[in-house]
Structure formats: C-alpha cells, structure tokens
Write a protein that holds these residues in place. Structure first.
Motif: not given
Length: 147
Positions: A127-145
């Motif tokens: 779903t679009e909602e699930q996709l946005k949740e994935c994008v948030n995880i990706i963004g937070e993970t990349i920023e953590s580096f």
C-alpha cells in the motif's frame, strides 16, 4: 508467479519461436494443466487489480523520496516500477552491507548487490502507506550514518 505453485511460460514473436525445433526447449512446469490455470488466474489478477499501473505509480513515489536522501551517502537512485536500487558511496564507516544490516535492525529487509548497490523490491500489493513507512525507515537509517 503462481503463488505457491510454480509456473513457466515463454513469449516471443514468430521470428524467434519458429527457430525453436521440437526437443530444443523444455520446461519443468510448462504444459501442466493445473499450472496453466493458475498462471491464467495470476494474469487476471495482475490485469484486474491494475498491478502494473500501480507499480509504476508507487515506484515514482519511491524514487522521488529516495532522491531526497543525502547525496554524500546515496550517489544514485534508479529503477522501474517497484524494482529500485540505490548506490551507496563506500567508505571505511559504511557500505551497502552495513546499511542493509542497519535497515534490518530498523525493520526493513533489503538486498545488497555488487558491493555498493542496495536493491528494493517490495511486493506489488504494497500500500502507499506501507511504502511511506519503508521510505521513513530508509531515510532514518541513511541519516544514522551521518552521526
């Protein structure tokens, strides 16, 4: 895909198909009546639920969001439909493998390939909602580096 039932098919124009002689091409699952019925049903679902169109729409959203990631870590975003990848700038502190491990720890599974590439291949029914949740995880993970 036939779900849990394997299916196979070959599609080509006459120029290609007419060059194949009996015995030159085989398929473990080809010609099985049950597999053929399952394949037809799977194709009907793809068409009726407009999964190809949906994949293109969601893929555009995914790539737009991935392109917002810091370019000092993510050097390229590429993809088609829901099959996408990012290229990670390798440093002593991180590489695609380390990013994938942290993604896993944050709740998202992704596939590192060729050393610096991370592949994202969510299911067509996401779903679009699930996709946005994935994008948030990706963004937070990349920023953590960056910390």
């Amino acid at each position: 895909s036939g779900g849990v039932l394997p299916v196979s098919a070959v599609l080509a124009d006459d120029e290609v198909m007419l060059t194949i002689k009996p015995g030159e091409h085989g398929s473990t699952y080809g010609g099985n009546p049950l597999a053929c019925k399952v394949a037809i049903a799977a194709l009907e679902v793809l068409e009726e639920e407009k999964l190809a169109e949906r994949s293109e729409y969601l893929g555009q959203i995914l790539r737009a969001e991935l392109n917002k990631l810091p370019s000092d870590i993510v050097t390229l975003v590429r993809g088609k439909g829901l099959l996408n990848a990012i290229i990670i700038k390798e440093t002593p502190e991180f590489d695609a493998w380390k990013v994938c491990l942290r993604l896993r720890d944050n709740g998202l599974l992704a596939k590192p390939t060729h050393g610096d590439i991370i592949r994202f291949a969510p299911p067509l029914v996401i779903t679009e909602e699930q996709l946005k949740e994935c994008v948030n995880i990706i963004g937070e993970t990349i920023e953590s580096f960056r910390k």
